[in-house]
Write a protein that holds these residues in place. Structure first.
Motif, mmCIF file in Angstrom:
data_model
loop_
_atom_site.group_PDB
_atom_site.id
_atom_site.type_symbol
_atom_site.label_atom_id
_atom_site.label_comp_id
_atom_site.label_asym_id
_atom_site.label_seq_id
_atom_site.Cartn_x
_atom_site.Cartn_y
_atom_site.Cartn_z
ATOM 1 N N TYR A 10 0.868 -1.333 0.020
ATOM 2 C CA TYR A 10 0.001 0.009 0.089
ATOM 3 C C TYR A 10 0.948 1.238 -0.101
ATOM 4 O O TYR A 10 0.748 2.212 -0.738
ATOM 5 C CB TYR A 10 -1.088 0.114 1.285
ATOM 6 N N LEU A 11 1.812 1.242 0.872
ATOM 7 C CA LEU A 11 2.898 2.481 0.938
ATOM 8 C C LEU A 11 3.420 2.733 -0.506
ATOM 9 O O LEU A 11 3.727 3.602 -0.585
ATOM 10 C CB LEU A 11 3.873 2.407 2.150
ATOM 11 N N ARG A 12 3.865 1.549 -1.089
ATOM 12 C CA ARG A 12 4.589 1.735 -2.523
ATOM 13 C C ARG A 12 3.459 2.305 -3.343
ATOM 14 O O ARG A 12 3.828 3.073 -4.206
ATOM 15 C CB ARG A 12 4.861 0.220 -2.907
ATOM 16 N N SER A 13 2.471 1.944 -3.371
ATOM 17 C CA SER A 13 1.394 2.039 -4.670
ATOM 18 C C SER A 13 0.969 3.548 -4.444
ATOM 19 O O SER A 13 0.273 4.237 -5.332
ATOM 20 C CB SER A 13 0.318 1.238 -4.666
ATOM 21 N N PRO A 16 2.510 9.103 -3.992
ATOM 22 C CA PRO A 16 2.406 10.485 -4.306
ATOM 23 C C PRO A 16 1.212 11.036 -3.348
ATOM 24 O O PRO A 16 1.341 12.055 -2.770
ATOM 25 C CB PRO A 16 1.674 10.350 -5.777
ATOM 26 N N GLU A 17 0.035 10.121 -3.001
ATOM 27 C CA GLU A 17 -0.931 10.629 -2.328
ATOM 28 C C GLU A 17 -0.458 10.818 -0.773
ATOM 29 O O GLU A 17 -0.697 11.885 -0.146
ATOM 30 C CB GLU A 17 -1.869 9.629 -2.377
ATOM 31 N N ILE A 18 0.499 9.972 -0.459
ATOM 32 C CA ILE A 18 1.014 10.203 1.015
ATOM 33 C C ILE A 18 1.836 11.510 1.045
ATOM 34 O O ILE A 18 1.659 12.090 2.132
ATOM 35 C CB ILE A 18 1.950 8.838 1.535
ATOM 36 N N SER A 19 2.691 11.851 0.247
ATOM 37 C CA SER A 19 3.357 12.885 0.133
ATOM 38 C C SER A 19 2.496 14.376 0.199
ATOM 39 O O SER A 19 2.755 15.093 0.759
ATOM 40 C CB SER A 19 4.294 12.830 -0.766
ATOM 41 N N ASP A 20 1.438 14.118 -0.715
ATOM 42 C CA ASP A 20 0.450 15.280 -0.585
ATOM 43 C C ASP A 20 -0.129 15.565 0.578
ATOM 44 O O ASP A 20 -0.221 16.721 0.996
ATOM 45 C CB ASP A 20 -0.544 15.162 -1.829
ATOM 46 N N VAL A 21 -0.755 14.360 1.047
ATOM 47 C CA VAL A 21 -1.438 14.688 2.433
ATOM 48 C C VAL A 21 -0.744 15.063 3.788
ATOM 49 O O VAL A 21 -1.241 15.633 4.477
ATOM 50 C CB VAL A 21 -2.314 13.298 2.522
ATOM 51 N N THR A 22 0.470 14.559 3.951
ATOM 52 C CA THR A 22 1.076 14.613 4.920
ATOM 53 C C THR A 22 2.074 15.647 5.013
ATOM 54 O O THR A 22 2.888 16.182 5.915
ATOM 55 C CB THR A 22 2.122 13.451 5.229
ATOM 56 N N SER A 66 14.414 10.631 0.190
ATOM 57 C CA SER A 66 13.099 11.042 0.884
ATOM 58 C C SER A 66 11.787 10.133 0.355
ATOM 59 O O SER A 66 10.926 9.924 1.135
ATOM 60 C CB SER A 66 12.853 12.558 0.423
ATOM 61 N N ASP A 67 12.006 9.334 -0.684
ATOM 62 C CA ASP A 67 10.885 8.696 -1.239
ATOM 63 C C ASP A 67 11.198 7.200 -0.751
ATOM 64 O O ASP A 67 10.152 6.226 -1.451
ATOM 65 C CB ASP A 67 10.992 8.704 -2.715
#
Length: 395
Positions: A10-13, A16-22, A66-67
């Motif tokens: 899940y974290l891999r896929s 981008p969304e994780i970066s935007d939200v957090t 960072s990714d």
């Protein structure tokens, strides 16, 4: 806290969304309740994993990409890239480009890119299948699930191994190589005949190691010791590697080496010079204080204590302009005479708590100063100095 395989996927896929939200979340102790609610709305059952990932990434800014996928424990245990690069270069220099290197405790893969960058053929393995999964995503290297004591490759399939045994057990730091996890003797025996580079805590007793012990620091902070088999040591027995990153031209390396490993010689002790110099921790931990003093034309205040002195501060280092030496019981009076208000305290060789000493001094002036509390001969003394000063950089 690590992840399940499903969480890693899940974290891999959803990177981008994780970066935007957090991006705008503080994730501090005071904001944690509100931030957790935001994460639950966006990520549902994966909110915990996202929180762990973002917290780990923020703790390694400038240390890991960072990714990358990581958890807090694996991030904390990872080697700084500048230190890993030094190790990779040594292995490549001794074995040649194209040599096959296997990291048998690769975790999330922090060592693999540096080994690849110098032209080595790299494989990795780890006992933790979740970390293996993250290492594959992070590096694209061939990584397998395997026990470091049960080599997954046939004898002769690699030219060197890299290992990082666990340095803590039951919450306590391990102080003997034979108590590492896995123990150093068993690790070496499992890869008998293959040159090894084994990362360790710098405080271990290395007296029984017959190869090179290399202690590395970054910007003055000691990061690790690495034990190299004689095939990778080049005849050296002790090494201090001082890495400076706070320069505009990229990381700068300074090495001190010793072929004998004993650092013996005549006394270098003498009275205080113009400056007091506290050597880099890598120099102290590697036992190369005398070698460093001789190279920099410094001398020791006492042959048993690692403080140095001289008429100049080594280039790229810091030191303390010496003012006067006083008995410890007179320190409070002398500092008041000088109008000291802010004080940097260094202690070595004397059983004194710097914080307690500062409280007892009750400083009331406005002059910044420093004091080096140390032992000369049988007496504890205070070396009263001006504030920390930089050495001249002529590069």
């Amino acid at each position: 806290m690590s992840y399940t395989h499903q969480e890693v996927d899940y974290l891999r896929s959803h990177r981008p969304e994780i970066s935007d939200v957090t991006a705008e979340l503080a994730l501090t102790r005071s904001s944690l309740v509100a931030d957790t609610e935001v994460l639950r709305r966006h990520f549902g059952e994966y909110a915990r994993a996202v929180t762990e990932l973002v917290t780990a990434r923020r703790s390694t800014i400038g240390k890991l990409p960072s990714d990358w996928l990581m958890c807090s424990e694996s991030a904390q245990q990872s080697t700084p890239p500048t230190v890993a690069a030094v190790r990779a270069r040594r292995i490549a220099d001794h074995l040649g480009a194209g040599a096959r290197v296997h990291d048998v405790t690769c975790s999330i893969g922090s060592e693999l890119p540096q080994l690849t960058a110098v032209g080595l053929a790299v494989t990795g393995s780890d006992l933790d299948p979740v970390r293996v999964r993250m290492a594959r995503v992070n590096t694209g290297s061939a990584v397998a699930v395997a026990d470091a004591l049960v080599p997954p490759l046939s004898p002769g399939a690699v030219d060197a191994v890299v290992a990082d045994p666990a340095r803590r057990a039951g919450g306590r730091r391990i102080t003997r190589p034979d108590q590492l996890l896995p123990p150093l003797p068993e690790l070496i025996a499992a890869h008998a005949g293959t040159p090894a580079a084994v990362k360790c805590a710098p405080g271990l007793d290395f007296s029984g190691w017959d190869g090179l012990v290399s202690v590395a620091s970054v910007d003055g902070g000691v990061k690790e010791a690495c034990l190299y088999s004689p095939q990778l040591g080049g005849g050296e027995r002790r090494e201090a590697v001082m890495i400076s990153t706070k320069v505009g031209t990229g990381p700068r390396l300074d090495r001190i080496t010793d072929l004998s490993g004993d650092g013996g010689g005549e006394s270098l002790a003498g009275p205080p010079g113009r400056y007091i110099v506290d050597p880099d921790g890598a120099v102290v931990r590697s036992g190369l204080v005398r070698h460093y003093a001789l190279r920099e034309k410094l001398w020791m205040l006492d042959d048993r204590i690692a403080h140095l002195t001289g008429d100049r501060i080594p280039e790229g280092r810091t030191g303390f302009p010496f003012i006067e030496q006083v008995p410890l019981k007179k320190l409070k009076t002398v500092l008041r005479k000088h109008g000291c208000g802010a004080l940097e305290i260094l202690v070595r060789g004397v059983d004194i708590d710097p914080d307690k000493l500062r409280r007892n001094l009750k400083l009331a002036g406005d002059r910044p100063m420093s004091v080096v509390v140390t032992r000369i001969g049988s007496a504890g003394v205070a070396l009263v100095c001006g504030p920390r000063a930089d050495g001249v950089d002529r590069s």
